[in-house]
Design an enzyme around this catalytic site. Structure first.
Site, PDB file in Angstrom:
ATOM      1  N   LYS A  22       0.829  -1.201   0.000  1.00 13.51           N
ATOM      2  CA  LYS A  22       0.000   0.000   0.000  1.00 13.51           C
ATOM      3  C   LYS A  22       0.868   1.256   0.000  1.00 13.51           C
ATOM      4  CE  LYS A  22      -3.715  -0.520   2.478  1.00 13.51           C
ATOM      5  NZ  LYS A  22      -4.313  -0.793   3.799  1.00 13.51           N
ATOM      6  N   ARG A  92      -3.146   3.304   8.549  1.00 15.68           N
ATOM      7  CA  ARG A  92      -3.482   2.147   7.721  1.00 15.68           C
ATOM      8  C   ARG A  92      -2.340   1.156   7.688  1.00 15.68           C
ATOM      9  NH1 ARG A  92      -4.709   4.742   1.988  1.00 15.68           N
ATOM     10  NH2 ARG A  92      -5.885   2.796   1.735  1.00 15.68           N
ATOM     11  N   GLY A 101      -8.590  -7.153   4.110  1.00 12.73           N
ATOM     12  CA  GLY A 101      -9.423  -7.330   5.289  1.00 12.73           C
ATOM     13  C   GLY A 101      -8.716  -7.980   6.457  1.00 12.73           C
ATOM     14  N   MET A 103      -5.841  -6.864   8.065  1.00 13.78           N
ATOM     15  CA  MET A 103      -5.237  -5.976   9.033  1.00 13.78           C
ATOM     16  C   MET A 103      -6.209  -4.816   9.226  1.00 13.78           C
ATOM     17  SD  MET A 103      -2.257  -7.591   9.178  1.00 13.78           S
ATOM     18  CE  MET A 103      -1.028  -6.450   9.708  1.00 13.78           C
ATOM     19  N   ARG A 336      -3.761  -1.465  -6.346  1.00 18.75           N
ATOM     20  CA  ARG A 336      -2.950  -2.688  -6.290  1.00 18.75           C
ATOM     21  C   ARG A 336      -3.393  -3.586  -7.432  1.00 18.75           C
ATOM     22  NH1 ARG A 336      -5.906  -4.506  -0.867  1.00 18.75           N
ATOM     23  NH2 ARG A 336      -7.982  -4.617  -1.726  1.00 18.75           N
ATOM     24  N   HIS A 454     -16.550  -8.507   1.668  1.00 18.51           N
ATOM     25  CA  HIS A 454     -15.524  -9.438   2.156  1.00 18.51           C
ATOM     26  C   HIS A 454     -15.706 -10.822   1.540  1.00 18.51           C
ATOM     27  CE1 HIS A 454     -13.904 -12.421   5.036  1.00 18.51           C
ATOM     28  NE2 HIS A 454     -12.905 -11.577   5.079  1.00 18.51           N
ATOM     29  N   ARG A 560      -1.055 -48.131 -13.220  1.00 16.60           N
ATOM     30  CA  ARG A 560      -0.976 -49.164 -12.175  1.00 16.60           C
ATOM     31  C   ARG A 560      -1.858 -50.336 -12.584  1.00 16.60           C
ATOM     32  NH1 ARG A 560      -1.783 -44.219  -9.523  1.00 16.60           N
ATOM     33  NH2 ARG A 560      -0.195 -43.691  -7.982  1.00 16.60           N
ATOM     34  N   ARG A 616       3.189 -50.283 -15.038  1.00 12.51           N
ATOM     35  CA  ARG A 616       3.916 -50.862 -13.906  1.00 12.51           C
ATOM     36  C   ARG A 616       3.349 -52.228 -13.584  1.00 12.51           C
ATOM     37  NH1 ARG A 616       3.508 -48.296  -8.072  1.00 12.51           N
ATOM     38  NH2 ARG A 616       1.456 -49.238  -8.241  1.00 12.51           N
ATOM     39  N   GLU A 743      12.408 -46.166  -6.156  1.00 15.69           N
ATOM     40  CA  GLU A 743      11.592 -45.772  -5.007  1.00 15.69           C
ATOM     41  C   GLU A 743      12.154 -46.286  -3.696  1.00 15.69           C
ATOM     42  OE1 GLU A 743       7.657 -47.437  -5.585  1.00 15.69           O
ATOM     43  OE2 GLU A 743       8.500 -49.063  -6.776  1.00 15.69           O
ATOM     44  N   SER A 762      11.815 -44.251 -13.430  1.00 15.56           N
ATOM     45  CA  SER A 762      10.756 -43.342 -13.032  1.00 15.56           C
ATOM     46  C   SER A 762      10.827 -43.257 -11.518  1.00 15.56           C
ATOM     47  CB  SER A 762       9.400 -43.887 -13.480  1.00 15.56           C
ATOM     48  OG  SER A 762       8.388 -43.043 -12.990  1.00 15.56           O
ATOM     49  N   GLY A 764       9.647 -42.985  -8.100  1.00 18.10           N
ATOM     50  CA  GLY A 764       8.387 -43.142  -7.368  1.00 18.10           C
ATOM     51  C   GLY A 764       8.553 -42.417  -6.048  1.00 18.10           C
ATOM     52  N   THR A 765       8.286 -41.127  -6.068  1.00 19.71           N
ATOM     53  CA  THR A 765       8.652 -40.314  -4.893  1.00 19.71           C
ATOM     54  C   THR A 765       7.715 -40.515  -3.702  1.00 19.71           C
ATOM     55  OG1 THR A 765       7.577 -38.476  -6.016  1.00 19.71           O
ATOM     56  CG2 THR A 765       9.977 -38.545  -6.072  1.00 19.71           C
ATOM     57  N   ASN A 766       6.576 -41.182  -3.899  1.00 20.82           N
ATOM     58  CA  ASN A 766       5.752 -41.485  -2.719  1.00 20.82           C
ATOM     59  C   ASN A 766       6.478 -42.483  -1.823  1.00 20.82           C
ATOM     60  OD1 ASN A 766       3.886 -39.912  -3.986  1.00 20.82           O
ATOM     61  ND2 ASN A 766       2.552 -41.602  -4.600  1.00 20.82           N
ATOM     62  N   ASP A 767       6.861 -43.602  -2.439  1.00 23.71           N
ATOM     63  CA  ASP A 767       7.583 -44.592  -1.648  1.00 23.71           C
ATOM     64  C   ASP A 767       8.969 -44.100  -1.268  1.00 23.71           C
ATOM     65  OD1 ASP A 767       6.424 -47.020  -0.757  1.00 23.71           O
ATOM     66  OD2 ASP A 767       6.018 -47.542  -2.848  1.00 23.71           O
ATOM     67  N   CYS A 829       6.947 -40.071 -11.059  1.00 18.36           N
ATOM     68  CA  CYS A 829       5.532 -40.415 -11.111  1.00 18.36           C
ATOM     69  C   CYS A 829       4.844 -40.371  -9.756  1.00 18.36           C
ATOM     70  CB  CYS A 829       5.345 -41.787 -11.755  1.00 18.36           C
ATOM     71  SG  CYS A 829       6.091 -43.092 -10.788  1.00 18.36           S
ATOM     72  N   TYR A 849      10.591 -35.895 -17.945  1.00 25.02           N
ATOM     73  CA  TYR A 849       9.165 -35.639 -17.803  1.00 25.02           C
ATOM     74  C   TYR A 849       8.703 -35.761 -16.356  1.00 25.02           C
ATOM     75  CZ  TYR A 849       8.405 -40.678 -17.300  1.00 25.02           C
ATOM     76  OH  TYR A 849       8.424 -41.976 -16.843  1.00 25.02           O
TER      77      TYR A 849
HETATM   78  P1  ADP Z   1      -7.710  -2.209   3.757  1.00 22.81           P
HETATM   79  O1  ADP Z   1      -6.292  -2.592   3.658  1.00 22.81           O
HETATM   80  O2  ADP Z   1      -8.506  -3.073   4.655  1.00 22.81           O
HETATM   81  O3  ADP Z   1      -8.335  -1.978   2.418  1.00 22.81           O
HETATM   82  P2  ADP Z   1      -7.310   0.621   3.955  1.00 22.81           P
HETATM   83  O4  ADP Z   1      -6.126   1.095   4.702  1.00 22.81           O
HETATM   84  O5  ADP Z   1      -7.217   0.630   2.505  1.00 22.81           O
HETATM   85  O6  ADP Z   1      -7.711  -0.807   4.509  1.00 22.81           O
HETATM   86  O7  ADP Z   1      -8.509   1.511   4.434  1.00 22.81           O
HETATM   87  C1  ADP Z   1      -9.825   1.161   4.179  1.00 22.81           C
HETATM   88  C2  ADP Z   1     -10.576   2.313   3.639  1.00 22.81           C
HETATM   89  O8  ADP Z   1     -10.497   3.417   4.513  1.00 22.81           O
HETATM   90  C3  ADP Z   1     -10.067   2.859   2.325  1.00 22.81           C
HETATM   91  O9  ADP Z   1     -10.545   2.130   1.249  1.00 22.81           O
HETATM   92  C4  ADP Z   1     -10.658   4.237   2.332  1.00 22.81           C
HETATM   93  O10 ADP Z   1     -11.997   4.196   1.895  1.00 22.81           O
HETATM   94  C5  ADP Z   1     -10.615   4.606   3.791  1.00 22.81           C
HETATM   95  N1  ADP Z   1      -9.473   5.483   4.021  1.00 22.81           N
HETATM   96  C6  ADP Z   1      -8.216   5.133   4.342  1.00 22.81           C
HETATM   97  N2  ADP Z   1      -7.429   6.216   4.438  1.00 22.81           N
HETATM   98  C7  ADP Z   1      -8.210   7.280   4.172  1.00 22.81           C
HETATM   99  C8  ADP Z   1      -7.983   8.684   4.079  1.00 22.81           C
HETATM  100  N3  ADP Z   1      -6.792   9.196   4.286  1.00 22.81           N
HETATM  101  N4  ADP Z   1      -9.027   9.445   3.768  1.00 22.81           N
HETATM  102  C9  ADP Z   1     -10.247   8.924   3.549  1.00 22.81           C
HETATM  103  N5  ADP Z   1     -10.517   7.638   3.606  1.00 22.81           N
HETATM  104  C10 ADP Z   1      -9.522   6.805   3.916  1.00 22.81           C
HETATM  105 MG    MG Z   2       5.660 -47.551  -5.018  1.00 24.27          MG
HETATM  106 MG    MG Z   3      -7.809  -0.798   1.108  1.00 26.24          MG
END
Ligand code: ADP
Ligand code: MG
Ligand code: MG
Length: 880
Positions: A22, A92, A101, A103, A336, A454, A560, A616, A743, A762, A764-767, A829, A849
């Site tokens: 980020k 953030r 989601g 952190m 991203r 989410h 087999r 085999r 094997e 060949s 036979g990495t299981n055995d 295999c 192979y």
């Molecule tokens: P996550 O990694 O869970 O997406 P973010 O750090 O991106 O968390 O924050 C989640 C949301 O919070 C962002 O998508 C944005 O909508 C809001 N946010 C984060 N920083 C700011 C900011 N400086 N101003 C306004 N909204 C913010």
């Molecule tokens: Mg075998």
């Molecule tokens: Mg975000």
């Protein structure tokens, strides 16, 4: 001295490992002139050092934060906590690999009873000020202090109810002021202290909370599931706030530059008017499609389109962009590379090559081999689908077809799945706590949330079917049922989900195998042009062989012959063979099996055409074929007309203390040469017959479980004698190979000797794993989990080849084998033949192979191409 804090203007997108994904992208966007609110990033190194310092912030770091904050205040012309012109910031998290989601983020930091009035006046908007304040208290309490969210939500809901409001946006400044007061009381009650009013103290508490969140259980689970190292740490971004909640000319949203489900090249996204932060994702109100922004705020829309295109061009990949509009001014808060389904991944990669943005090599490298599996999975059968009872329709959040029993919480889902049930997780909405349940379930259904909720994002990332925002469901999670109209679906009832259409059906709808086409084919042609390693399949039946050929298998690496002996109508003859007390009796029984075996091989030869087929010879311990139950023994004795006691004695005789190390594989042929002689006859006669049909068959006879060269020489002579004799008497010319499976560790160590008698090896990495580690394949699951948890083993060596040990045996076997037999053909295999990191290893040590199960053939082809490309570029590690 180490620099721990960087302004956005000091970083670039290449600095991901230091600034987190980020932070690096915020810096990059600032530098290329996009409207990013200014801020600074505290590095991942600060986080790892924080853990080294027993989770204390040290004074040099504090000084650096203070000085960057002062710079930011200067830039913004505002001061944190000021009573007239206050600066507010977001805090953030931002790890190196995006962990959606996982952190926590705190918004509107810097508010207290004075600065809230400052904001109200400066922005001329008291409602905004108190709306931001109540959000801040709740987020801070939740993220930094672990006060459960619902304590605050309950107050909000109650106030809305009392006032007769539907939406949060109807709350007035006065309402919000009251809510803030109540929130502070809750905080004090829970924590035993007043809500912190010193903004710098707030900031430090928040920074620590982000550092601490790196090790919260759901972050740890996510990293475990995605193979992300635990010692990378997270960066912290401190950024000046912009407000999507000032009124109707503001809003916040998320957009993908292309459709993350299908890959279609069309902007895809959602936004909410008068909202902040995660409101869109949380599904509190139903968001609007990005298309309507065009009517709501045309100028903002145009600017947004311009920026999304610019970002995609700049990063040369589909972007997932978070944005906020404050009084018709657009801000970009994150970009991203977007998570996508494997179908979208393939379509986007191929399109981008065609658009001239990336090379074919880059396109291939962008496809994670493992995930291609998803494409090969079943869809609902047309007829069954038409007949199915449509229960409800939600959003097509992540494609796929899933059928299973419904469960209303993650725990029940995990428990039922571990018993082998197919389950579906049904929730009002999912949260990161549900991850384990989402992993266990076949599919996910939620009543709330949009396409970027989410549930939707995580399911797409996992390649799992998901229907989200299915508003007509009335779910009672605690009681364990949902209603649609008058219909009730209870826990344990079957339903089916179509993640491509959003449809929910009653009962388990039949599914069919998928057909691959178009862009996938195009990509796979590129893949095949890039790899050196051939890919064969493990197949025991013509049906499996045909599936594998469709998936691009270039031969059979392991056929087999056991299952052919296990089939119901053959078992009497097999038993007769085993019980036989004399050679003559055994020959009689084998004569019954011969025509059946010949038919088996003919079917497989026909399915494989001119591709090599490695067969085999019989491997399992003989007693596996014998009856165990008293009544079955009595019956067998009757049909064979021998005394029950004789039969029992024979069965007892065949029991072994350690069958895995017992009388199996080539050892059977040492005692009963006639068994392998019959199999060799069936193979060669079958091959001749199919060759006469005009197919240039290529049989390869593989002798299992060889440990020494003399053993091989002896068993091989049984095979070649029979084979050569038949060929000599026939009127066709047939070439065949005889080789062995490596094997047993002793075979790998003496491979130079063994190679003198073998045309191919060949592995036979299981055995080989079983015997190399001394881990019984049948018992290791009782303790391997502990080994992984305690970090003694990184991965289950039966799934991922142990390169340092077992791999070394394989490498040694190859080198020794080639030293005495330069033409020897080498393959693998075991299960490892379809596991990407193991395939890469096989490429590096120069195998010819790999062979894997039919559905893994495309995975192995891509992994083999990756191995070749990585070797060329000298690059071993790639971004997740
Ligand atoms: P996550 O990694 O869970 O997406 P973010 O750090 O991106 O968390 O924050 C989640 C949301 O919070 C962002 O998508 C944005 O909508 C809001 N946010 C984060 N920083 C700011 C900011 N400086 N101003 C306004 N909204 C913010
Ligand atoms: Mg075998
Ligand atoms: Mg975000």
């Amino acid at each position: 001295m180490t620099k721990y804090v960087y302004s956005f203007s000091e970083g670039t997108k290449e600095m991901k490992s230091l600034l987190g994904g980020k932070g690096a992208n915020l810096a990059e966007m600032s530098i290329i002139g996009l409207p990013v609110p200014p801020g600074f990033t505290i590095t991942t190194q600060a986080c790892t050092d924080y853990y080294k310092q027993n989770k204390e912030l040290w004074s040099d770091l504090l000084d650096e934060i203070k000085s960057k904050l002062a710079e930011l205040e200067q830039t913004m012309g505002k001061k944190l906590g000021d009573a007239t012109n206050p600066l507010l910031v977001s805090v953030r998290s931002g790890a190196v690999f995006s962990m959606p989601g996982m952190m926590d983020t705190i918004l509107n930091l810097g508010l207290n009873d004075e600065s809230v009035e400052g904001i109200a006046k400066a922005m001329n908007n008291p409602r905004l000020a108190y709306d931001s304040y109540r959000r801040f208290i709740q987020m801070f309490a939740d993220v930094a202090m672990d006060v459960p969210k619902y304590k605050f939500e309950a107050i909000l809901e109650r106030t809305k109810e009392q006032k007769g409001y539907h939406y949060d946006t109807e709350l007035t400044a006065e309402d919000l002021k009251g809510i803030v007061a109540e929130f502070k009381t809750v905080y004090k009650l829970e924590i035993g202290k007043d809500f912190p009013s010193d903004p710098f103290e707030q900031l430090l508490m928040a920074v620590r909370a982000v550092f601490n969140s790196w090790n919260n259980p759901r972050a740890i689970t996510y990293r475990r599931l995605n193979d992300i190292p635990h010692d990378l740490g997270t960066a912290v971004n401190v950024q000046s706030m912009v407000f999507g909640n000032t009124g109707d000319k503001s809003g916040t949203g998320v957009a993908f530059t292309r459709n993350p489900s299908t890959g279609e090249n069309k902007l895809f996204g959602e936004y909410l008017i008068n909202a902040q932060g995660e409101d869109v994702v949380a599904g509190i109100r139903t968001p609007q499609s990005i298309d309507t922004l065009k009517d709501d705020m045309p100028a903002v829309y145009d600017e947004f389109i311009r920026i999304t295109q610019l970002l995609e061009n700049h990063y040369k990949d589909m972007q997932d962009i978070e944005f906020t509009v404050e009084d018709e001014k657009l801000y970009i808060l994150q970009t991203r590379n977007g998570k996508r389904t494997s179908q979208a991944a393939i379509n986007v990669a191929v399109d981008m090559v065609e658009e001239g943005r990336i090379s074919k090599e880059e396109a291939v490298l962008r496809i994670e081999p493992e995930r291609v599996n998803e494409l090969l999975h079943p869809k609902f059968e047309d007829k069954a689908l038409k007949a199915a009872h449509l229960l409800a329709k939600g959003l097509p959040a992540s494609p796929g077809a899933a059928a299973g029993k419904v469960y209303f919480n993650a725990e029940d889902c995990v428990a039922a799945s571990s018993k082998g049930e197919k389950t579906l997780l049904v929730r009002l909405e999912t949260s990161p706590e549900d991850i384990e349940g989402m992993v266990a379930a076949e599919g996910i259904l939620t009543a709330r949330g949009g396409m970027t909720s989410h549930a939707a994002v995580v399911a797409r990332g996992m390649g799992k079917c998901c229907v989200a925002g299915c508003g007509t469901l009335r779910i009672d999670e605690r009681a364990g049922f949902f209603k649609v109209g008058d219909l009730t679906v209870k826990e344990g009832d079957y339903i089916s989900l179509d993640g491509s259409t959003g449809s929910v059906y009653l009962g388990a709808v039949d599914r069919v195998e998928p057909k691959l086409s178009g862009k996938f084919e195009t990509l796979m042609t590129w893949v095949d042009g890039m790899r050196k390693l051939k890919v064969r399949t493990n197949a025991d039946t013509p049906k499996d062989a045909r599936i594998a050929v469709d998936f691009g298998a270039e031969g059979i690496g392991l056929c087999r012959t056991e299952h052919m002996f296990f089939e119901a109508e053959r078992i009497p003859a097999v038993r007769e063979m085993i019980i036989a007390q004399s050679l003559e009796a055994r020959m009689t029984a084998l004569a019954k099996l011969l025509p059946m075996q010949r038919e088996d091989f003919m079917g497989i030869f026909r399915a494989m055409g001119e591709r090599s087929v490695t067969i085999r010879l019989l491997d399992p311990p003989l007693h596996e074929f014998l009856p165990r139950e008293e009544k079955d023994i009595i019956e067998l004795a009757r049909t064979m007309s021998i005394p029950v006691d004789d039969l029992k004695a024979r069965v007892d005789d065949l029991q072994e203390f350690n069958p895995m190390l017992g009388h199996r594989g080539c050892r059977l042929a040492v005692t009963y040469p006639e068994i392998y002689a019959m199999q060799a006859q069936a193979i060669i006669e079958g091959a001749i017959a199919v060759k006469k049909e005009g197919i240039d068959v290529k049989p390869e006879i593989m002798i299992p479980l060889i440990g020494s060269v003399k053993e091989l020489a002896y068993v091989k002579s049984i095979v070649t004698e029979v084979a050569d004799d038949i060929i000599a008497k026939s009127d066709v010319k047939l070439n065949y190979l005889v080789g062995t499976m490596i094997e047993i560790p002793r075979a790998a160590i003496t491979a130079d000797e063994i190679a003198k008698e073998a045309q191919f090896f060949s592995f036979g990495t299981n055995d080989l794993t079983q015997m190399g580690f001394g881990f019984s394949r049948d018992d290791a699951n009782k303790f391997l989990g502990e080994y992984e948890e305690k970090g003694i083993l990184e991965k289950d060596p039966f799934q991922v080849l142990d390169q340092a040990g077992i791999g070394k045996l394989v490498k040694m076997g190859c080198e020794l084998g080639r030293s005495t037999n330069p033409d020897i053909h080498l393959g693998i295999c075991g299960e490892h033949g379809g596991e990407p990191s193991s395939v890469e290893f096989c490429h590096r040590i120069g195998l010819d192979y790999v062979s894997c199960s039919p559905f893994r053939v495309p995975v192995a082809r891509i992994a083999a191409a990756h191995a070749a490309l990585k070797e060329k570029s000298g690059d071993q590690v790639r971004d997740k």
